[in-house]
Design a protein around this motif. Structure first.
Motif, mmCIF file in Angstrom:
data_model
loop_
_atom_site.group_PDB
_atom_site.id
_atom_site.type_symbol
_atom_site.label_atom_id
_atom_site.label_comp_id
_atom_site.label_asym_id
_atom_site.label_seq_id
_atom_site.Cartn_x
_atom_site.Cartn_y
_atom_site.Cartn_z
ATOM 1 N N ASN A 29 0.864 -1.175 0.000
ATOM 2 C CA ASN A 29 0.000 0.000 0.000
ATOM 3 C C ASN A 29 0.902 1.227 0.000
ATOM 4 O OD1 ASN A 29 -1.783 2.059 0.525
ATOM 5 N ND2 ASN A 29 -2.578 1.198 2.412
ATOM 6 N N PHE A 30 1.178 1.782 -1.179
ATOM 7 C CA PHE A 30 2.116 2.894 -1.293
ATOM 8 C C PHE A 30 1.570 4.217 -0.783
ATOM 9 C CE2 PHE A 30 5.546 1.691 -4.633
ATOM 10 C CZ PHE A 30 5.951 0.645 -3.832
ATOM 11 N N ASP A 31 0.236 4.352 -0.721
ATOM 12 C CA ASP A 31 -0.271 5.646 -0.276
ATOM 13 C C ASP A 31 -0.277 5.759 1.248
ATOM 14 O OD1 ASP A 31 -2.630 4.457 0.673
ATOM 15 O OD2 ASP A 31 -3.796 5.054 -1.051
ATOM 16 N N GLY A 32 -0.142 4.637 1.945
ATOM 17 C CA GLY A 32 -0.037 4.660 3.405
ATOM 18 C C GLY A 32 -1.348 4.854 4.135
ATOM 19 N N ASP A 33 -2.429 5.101 3.436
ATOM 20 C CA ASP A 33 -3.723 5.288 4.084
ATOM 21 C C ASP A 33 -4.288 3.913 4.443
ATOM 22 O OD1 ASP A 33 -6.335 5.851 4.846
ATOM 23 O OD2 ASP A 33 -6.620 7.366 3.285
ATOM 24 N N LEU A 34 -4.449 3.651 5.715
ATOM 25 C CA LEU A 34 -4.866 2.329 6.178
ATOM 26 C C LEU A 34 -6.263 1.931 5.728
ATOM 27 C CD1 LEU A 34 -3.282 2.175 9.741
ATOM 28 C CD2 LEU A 34 -2.481 1.123 7.624
ATOM 29 N N HIS A 36 -7.209 1.831 2.840
ATOM 30 C CA HIS A 36 -7.022 1.101 1.590
ATOM 31 C C HIS A 36 -6.282 -0.221 1.794
ATOM 32 C CE1 HIS A 36 -8.392 4.637 -0.530
ATOM 33 N NE2 HIS A 36 -7.465 5.359 0.072
ATOM 34 N N ALA A 37 -5.881 -0.517 3.025
ATOM 35 C CA ALA A 37 -5.055 -1.695 3.313
ATOM 36 C C ALA A 37 -5.727 -3.015 2.957
ATOM 37 C CB ALA A 37 -4.645 -1.697 4.786
ATOM 38 N N VAL A 38 -7.042 -3.047 2.934
ATOM 39 C CA VAL A 38 -7.748 -4.278 2.590
ATOM 40 C C VAL A 38 -7.338 -4.776 1.200
ATOM 41 C CG1 VAL A 38 -9.786 -3.133 1.649
ATOM 42 C CG2 VAL A 38 -9.999 -5.420 2.591
ATOM 43 N N TRP A 39 -6.968 -3.859 0.320
ATOM 44 C CA TRP A 39 -6.584 -4.241 -1.038
ATOM 45 C C TRP A 39 -5.255 -4.986 -1.071
ATOM 46 C CZ3 TRP A 39 -10.421 -4.663 -3.994
ATOM 47 C CH2 TRP A 39 -11.493 -3.785 -3.911
ATOM 48 N N CYS A 40 -4.411 -4.823 -0.067
ATOM 49 C CA CYS A 40 -3.149 -5.582 -0.008
ATOM 50 C C CYS A 40 -3.448 -7.072 -0.129
ATOM 51 C CB CYS A 40 -2.422 -5.332 1.311
ATOM 52 S SG CYS A 40 -1.904 -3.633 1.609
ATOM 53 N N TYR A 41 -4.417 -7.510 0.641
ATOM 54 C CA TYR A 41 -4.758 -8.932 0.707
ATOM 55 C C TYR A 41 -5.787 -9.343 -0.343
ATOM 56 C CZ TYR A 41 -2.201 -8.415 5.006
ATOM 57 O OH TYR A 41 -1.220 -8.134 5.914
ATOM 58 N N ASP A 42 -6.698 -8.452 -0.682
ATOM 59 C CA ASP A 42 -7.697 -8.788 -1.704
ATOM 60 C C ASP A 42 -7.040 -8.979 -3.074
ATOM 61 O OD1 ASP A 42 -9.683 -8.741 0.167
ATOM 62 O OD2 ASP A 42 -10.736 -7.010 -0.657
ATOM 63 N N LEU A 43 -6.083 -8.123 -3.408
ATOM 64 C CA LEU A 43 -5.379 -8.283 -4.682
ATOM 65 C C LEU A 43 -4.536 -9.557 -4.675
ATOM 66 C CD1 LEU A 43 -4.382 -4.569 -5.339
ATOM 67 C CD2 LEU A 43 -6.001 -5.934 -6.677
ATOM 68 N N PRO A 83 6.336 0.487 5.610
ATOM 69 C CA PRO A 83 7.281 0.918 4.571
ATOM 70 C C PRO A 83 8.456 -0.057 4.379
ATOM 71 C CG PRO A 83 6.764 2.739 6.028
ATOM 72 C CD PRO A 83 6.129 1.513 6.624
ATOM 73 N N GLN A 84 8.710 -0.880 5.372
ATOM 74 C CA GLN A 84 9.816 -1.834 5.316
ATOM 75 C C GLN A 84 9.412 -3.145 4.632
ATOM 76 O OE1 GLN A 84 11.856 -1.877 9.081
ATOM 77 N NE2 GLN A 84 12.649 -3.917 8.682
ATOM 78 N N SER A 103 4.087 -10.228 -6.700
ATOM 79 C CA SER A 103 3.497 -9.225 -5.817
ATOM 80 C C SER A 103 3.424 -7.919 -6.578
ATOM 81 C CB SER A 103 4.329 -9.068 -4.541
ATOM 82 O OG SER A 103 3.638 -8.264 -3.606
ATOM 83 N N GLY A 104 3.015 -6.893 -5.883
ATOM 84 C CA GLY A 104 2.914 -5.597 -6.532
ATOM 85 C C GLY A 104 2.646 -4.510 -5.523
ATOM 86 N N ASN A 105 2.135 -3.421 -6.024
ATOM 87 C CA ASN A 105 1.842 -2.272 -5.167
ATOM 88 C C ASN A 105 0.675 -1.504 -5.764
ATOM 89 O OD1 ASN A 105 2.941 -0.228 -7.083
ATOM 90 N ND2 ASN A 105 4.846 -1.304 -6.652
ATOM 91 N N PHE A 106 0.139 -0.643 -4.935
ATOM 92 C CA PHE A 106 -0.927 0.234 -5.409
ATOM 93 C C PHE A 106 -0.834 1.556 -4.670
ATOM 94 C CE2 PHE A 106 -2.754 -2.103 -1.894
ATOM 95 C CZ PHE A 106 -3.375 -1.122 -1.144
#
Length: 160
Positions: A29-34, A36-43, A83-84, A103-106
């Motif tokens: 999650n590159f924007d850091g807004d929690l 949106h964190a659900v998308w880390c695992y959904d993607l 961030p780590q 993996s990836g990022n958003f």
């Protein structure tokens, strides 16, 4: 007959050895807004399922079960919202015995998600420049459409 059995065993062994062992890890999650964190695992989960459907018999690659990945991430306290994460994910890949990581990022920008996905070789820890899905912009209601685009970009890696 013994010779035939010997050659069959060698053929089966060599094809099993040549298959990549792939860990599909959560997206960063590159924007850091929690929120949106659900998308880390959904993607991650959606891409894992799509890869499983694309190779149901495991002929192209061996997918590490999602439960094993979750256990390794939890044991190592690896968090895709941290961030780590990029450096921490290699600990999980090593523990899982993965030869490649997907993996990836958003990042949330202008009311859309900018999504990127990569195949990493665990020996070099760099994405394969030939097989990447970059700059996919999707609104939240159509974010799952990015999975098909990602799969289309990455799957040729194992079909070649």
């Amino acid at each position: 007959m013994k010779r035939l059995i010997f050659f069959l065993i060698i053929a089966i062994s060599s094809s099993a050895i040549s298959k990549e062992k792939i860990a599909v890890l959560p997206f960063s999650n590159f924007d850091g807004d929690l929120k949106h964190a659900v998308w880390c695992y959904d993607l991650q989960d959606s891409l894992y399922k799509a890869m499983k459907e694309a190779d149901p018999n495991g002929e192209l690659f061996e997918l590490i079960p999602i439960e094993e990945i979750e256990d390794a991430l939890a044991e190592l306290n690896v968090d895709p919202t941290n961030p780590q994460y990029k450096s921490d994910m290699w600990k999980a890949a090593k523990q899982l015995g993965a030869t490649q990581v997907v993996s990836g990022n958003f990042n949330f920008q202008a009311s859309k998600y900018l999504i990127n996905a990569y195949i990493y070789d665990t020996r070099f820890k760099f994405p394969d420049p030939k097989y990447q899905a970059k700059d996919i912009f999707k609104a939240e209601e159509s974010i799952y459409e990015s999975i098909e685009i990602i799969l289309e970009a990455l799957l040729p890696k194992w079909k070649s």
